[in-house]
Motif scaffolding. Structure first.
Motif, PDB file in Angstrom:
ATOM      1  N   LEU A 306       0.826  -1.206   0.000  1.00  0.00           N
ATOM      2  CA  LEU A 306       0.000   0.000   0.000  1.00  0.00           C
ATOM      3  C   LEU A 306       0.863   1.260   0.000  1.00  0.00           C
ATOM      4  O   LEU A 306       0.548   2.244  -0.682  1.00  0.00           O
ATOM      5  CB  LEU A 306      -0.922   0.010   1.221  1.00  0.00           C
ATOM      6  CG  LEU A 306      -2.296  -0.657   1.075  1.00  0.00           C
ATOM      7  CD1 LEU A 306      -2.145  -2.168   0.845  1.00  0.00           C
ATOM      8  CD2 LEU A 306      -3.153  -0.425   2.319  1.00  0.00           C
ATOM      9  N   SER A 307       1.962   1.230   0.758  1.00  0.00           N
ATOM     10  CA  SER A 307       2.843   2.403   0.839  1.00  0.00           C
ATOM     11  C   SER A 307       3.498   2.693  -0.502  1.00  0.00           C
ATOM     12  O   SER A 307       3.598   3.858  -0.925  1.00  0.00           O
ATOM     13  CB  SER A 307       3.909   2.182   1.916  1.00  0.00           C
ATOM     14  OG  SER A 307       3.330   2.037   3.199  1.00  0.00           O
ATOM     15  N   VAL A 308       3.971   1.643  -1.175  1.00  0.00           N
ATOM     16  CA  VAL A 308       4.578   1.831  -2.495  1.00  0.00           C
ATOM     17  C   VAL A 308       3.554   2.417  -3.464  1.00  0.00           C
ATOM     18  O   VAL A 308       3.850   3.348  -4.224  1.00  0.00           O
ATOM     19  CB  VAL A 308       5.136   0.501  -3.030  1.00  0.00           C
ATOM     20  CG1 VAL A 308       5.570   0.643  -4.492  1.00  0.00           C
ATOM     21  CG2 VAL A 308       6.317   0.034  -2.183  1.00  0.00           C
ATOM     22  N   ALA A 309       2.323   1.890  -3.430  1.00  0.00           N
ATOM     23  CA  ALA A 309       1.272   2.405  -4.310  1.00  0.00           C
ATOM     24  C   ALA A 309       0.994   3.878  -4.022  1.00  0.00           C
ATOM     25  O   ALA A 309       0.884   4.701  -4.945  1.00  0.00           O
ATOM     26  CB  ALA A 309      -0.006   1.576  -4.141  1.00  0.00           C
ATOM     27  N   THR A 310       0.895   4.231  -2.738  1.00  0.00           N
ATOM     28  CA  THR A 310       0.631   5.624  -2.366  1.00  0.00           C
ATOM     29  C   THR A 310       1.769   6.535  -2.810  1.00  0.00           C
ATOM     30  O   THR A 310       1.545   7.619  -3.371  1.00  0.00           O
ATOM     31  CB  THR A 310       0.441   5.736  -0.848  1.00  0.00           C
ATOM     32  OG1 THR A 310      -0.652   4.912  -0.440  1.00  0.00           O
ATOM     33  CG2 THR A 310       0.176   7.178  -0.439  1.00  0.00           C
ATOM     34  N   LEU A 311       3.019   6.100  -2.572  1.00  0.00           N
ATOM     35  CA  LEU A 311       4.175   6.899  -2.961  1.00  0.00           C
ATOM     36  C   LEU A 311       4.183   7.155  -4.465  1.00  0.00           C
ATOM     37  O   LEU A 311       4.399   8.289  -4.926  1.00  0.00           O
ATOM     38  CB  LEU A 311       5.456   6.176  -2.539  1.00  0.00           C
ATOM     39  CG  LEU A 311       6.777   6.816  -2.957  1.00  0.00           C
ATOM     40  CD1 LEU A 311       6.944   8.188  -2.308  1.00  0.00           C
ATOM     41  CD2 LEU A 311       7.952   5.909  -2.608  1.00  0.00           C
ATOM     42  N   LEU A 312       3.921   6.123  -5.249  1.00  0.00           N
ATOM     43  CA  LEU A 312       3.960   6.278  -6.702  1.00  0.00           C
ATOM     44  C   LEU A 312       2.820   7.151  -7.198  1.00  0.00           C
ATOM     45  O   LEU A 312       2.999   7.985  -8.094  1.00  0.00           O
ATOM     46  CB  LEU A 312       3.899   4.906  -7.361  1.00  0.00           C
ATOM     47  CG  LEU A 312       5.088   3.976  -7.074  1.00  0.00           C
ATOM     48  CD1 LEU A 312       4.938   2.659  -7.818  1.00  0.00           C
ATOM     49  CD2 LEU A 312       6.397   4.642  -7.457  1.00  0.00           C
ATOM     50  N   LEU A 313       1.633   6.970  -6.631  1.00  0.00           N
ATOM     51  CA  LEU A 313       0.486   7.759  -7.078  1.00  0.00           C
ATOM     52  C   LEU A 313       0.676   9.234  -6.753  1.00  0.00           C
ATOM     53  O   LEU A 313       0.360  10.117  -7.565  1.00  0.00           O
ATOM     54  CB  LEU A 313      -0.800   7.228  -6.434  1.00  0.00           C
ATOM     55  CG  LEU A 313      -1.261   5.859  -6.924  1.00  0.00           C
ATOM     56  CD1 LEU A 313      -2.435   5.351  -6.088  1.00  0.00           C
ATOM     57  CD2 LEU A 313      -1.642   5.888  -8.394  1.00  0.00           C
ATOM     58  N   VAL A 314       1.193   9.533  -5.553  1.00  0.00           N
ATOM     59  CA  VAL A 314       1.429  10.933  -5.197  1.00  0.00           C
ATOM     60  C   VAL A 314       2.550  11.520  -6.054  1.00  0.00           C
ATOM     61  O   VAL A 314       2.469  12.658  -6.529  1.00  0.00           O
ATOM     62  CB  VAL A 314       1.761  11.068  -3.701  1.00  0.00           C
ATOM     63  CG1 VAL A 314       2.214  12.482  -3.361  1.00  0.00           C
ATOM     64  CG2 VAL A 314       0.562  10.690  -2.845  1.00  0.00           C
ATOM     65  N   SER A 315       3.601  10.742  -6.284  1.00  0.00           N
ATOM     66  CA  SER A 315       4.720  11.214  -7.098  1.00  0.00           C
ATOM     67  C   SER A 315       4.280  11.501  -8.524  1.00  0.00           C
ATOM     68  O   SER A 315       4.650  12.531  -9.120  1.00  0.00           O
ATOM     69  CB  SER A 315       5.858  10.181  -7.101  1.00  0.00           C
ATOM     70  OG  SER A 315       6.342   9.962  -5.801  1.00  0.00           O
ATOM     71  N   GLU A 316       3.472  10.598  -9.085  1.00  0.00           N
ATOM     72  CA  GLU A 316       3.023  10.776 -10.471  1.00  0.00           C
ATOM     73  C   GLU A 316       1.928  11.827 -10.572  1.00  0.00           C
ATOM     74  O   GLU A 316       1.779  12.482 -11.587  1.00  0.00           O
ATOM     75  CB  GLU A 316       2.536   9.445 -11.030  1.00  0.00           C
ATOM     76  CG  GLU A 316       3.593   8.378 -11.171  1.00  0.00           C
ATOM     77  CD  GLU A 316       4.636   8.727 -12.212  1.00  0.00           C
ATOM     78  OE1 GLU A 316       4.269   9.443 -13.180  1.00  0.00           O
ATOM     79  OE2 GLU A 316       5.800   8.329 -12.067  1.00  0.00           O
ATOM     80  N   GLY A 317       1.122  11.938  -9.478  1.00  0.00           N
ATOM     81  CA  GLY A 317      -0.036  12.827  -9.529  1.00  0.00           C
ATOM     82  C   GLY A 317       0.300  14.282  -9.438  1.00  0.00           C
ATOM     83  O   GLY A 317      -0.503  15.124  -9.795  1.00  0.00           O
TER      84      GLY A 317
END
Length: 317
Positions: A306-317
């Protein structure tokens, strides 16, 4: 990283996730690929249940059970160290995020009435991006400072490695403990922590002033107390901001290592972003409590996904 169609988006999303994961330290890239597919399945299904990921995971296995078993073995593998995997990813993101002071939030959340998730998150773009997460078998959100300090020490190690000494930590009144404040002082970190009404305030010479809850405020009145001490141990000097935002009985009571003002309440208010992050994990986005895992180590690895998903989504978003 838009997800327009399941069939077309899964491979593209996987490749985007894997490009980030390969920057980490891996002794076996097969583990990185498995994590890449799990993050892909999580994002596309918005569910932490392994069966929900299967339609989005492309594999040479002919049976869905084989793919599910592969993911389950990854979550149960004691050789998978969440810190070793997530640390390089989040530190790289922090390095690319500029040199501004970091605002961190500390909080806990109970899972399945059996486990406690301890998290320190960095507040960025209105979101709380996990920095360090730890799952322990503990049925209460109230944890001791002894349980918190290893998590905070891990955070400090990351920030020292990055050369980021300017830190402000925000925490709710469940973390109002002079031992924690003393540790933060040694680290050179600033803090804004909500305090309890039962806390004793005293003058620098040790003379008792009153309890926090005995300070009477009119509606919408704010009072700042500077260079005082807390508790019978006379911890200080610290600074306190007291406020009554409405006609109701609720008071805002915040302790700070820096002189307080009306701005102190706005600074502390950023802490609520971590509560929104827990909401995303547990019901708003990923529905963590739908997981059937009941083992602290496996849950911590699932939280890593979940943390990896959140990090990537915020970084890309």
């Amino acid at each position: 990283m838009r997800t327009e169609s399941t069939a077309g988006d899964a491979p593209r999303l996987y490749q985007a996730v894997l490009a980030h994961l390969q920057r980490g330290l891996w002794n076996d890239l097969r583990n990185a690929r498995t994590l890449g597919w799990m993050v892909t399945g999580l994002v596309l299904s918005q569910c932490p249940s392994l069966p929900a990921w299967l339609p989005h995971i492309h594999s040479s296995a002919t049976l869905a059970q084989s793919t599910e078993r592969r993911c389950r073995r990854w979550l149960e593998n004691p050789a998978i160290d969440p810190t070793a995997i997530y640390g390089p990813l989040v530190t790289r993101a922090l390095r690319d995020g500029g040199e501004h002071p970091l605002v961190l939030a500390l909080d806990t959340s109970v899972l399945f009435e059996q486990f406690c998730l301890i998290r320190v998150a960095v507040l960025f773009r209105g979101r709380a991006v996990p920095l360090v997460s730890r799952v322990i078998r503990h049925s209460s959100a109230q944890v001791s400072t002894a349980q918190l300090l290893p998590v905070l020490a891990e955070v400090k190690g990351m920030l020292d490695f990055l050369g980021r000494p300017e830190v402000r930590l925000l925490a709710d009144r469940g973390f109002c403990d002079t031992e924690l404040m003393a540790w933060l002082r040694v680290c050179g970190w600033h803090y804004r922590i909500r305090i309890k009404s039962s806390l004793i305030l005293a003058a620098p010479d040790g003379q008792r002033v009153c309890k926090v809850g005995e300070v009477r405020l009119a509606p919408r009145e704010t009072r700042c107390l500077h260079n005082i001490t807390l508790t019978g141990q006379h911890f200080g000097p610290v600074h306190v901001a007291l406020g009554r935002p409405s006609d109701g009985p609720e008071l805002w009571q915040v302790v700070s290592d820096e002189p307080t003002s009306l701005q102190t309440f706005a600074e502390y208010g950023q802490r609520f972003q971590i509560e929104e992050g827990f909401l995303d994990d547990k019901s708003g986005l990923f529905d963590l409590e739908h997981s059937k895992l009941r083992d602290a180590a496996s849950l911590e690895r699932l939280v890593l996904v979940l943390s990896v998903a959140t990090l990537l989504l915020v970084s890309e978003g």
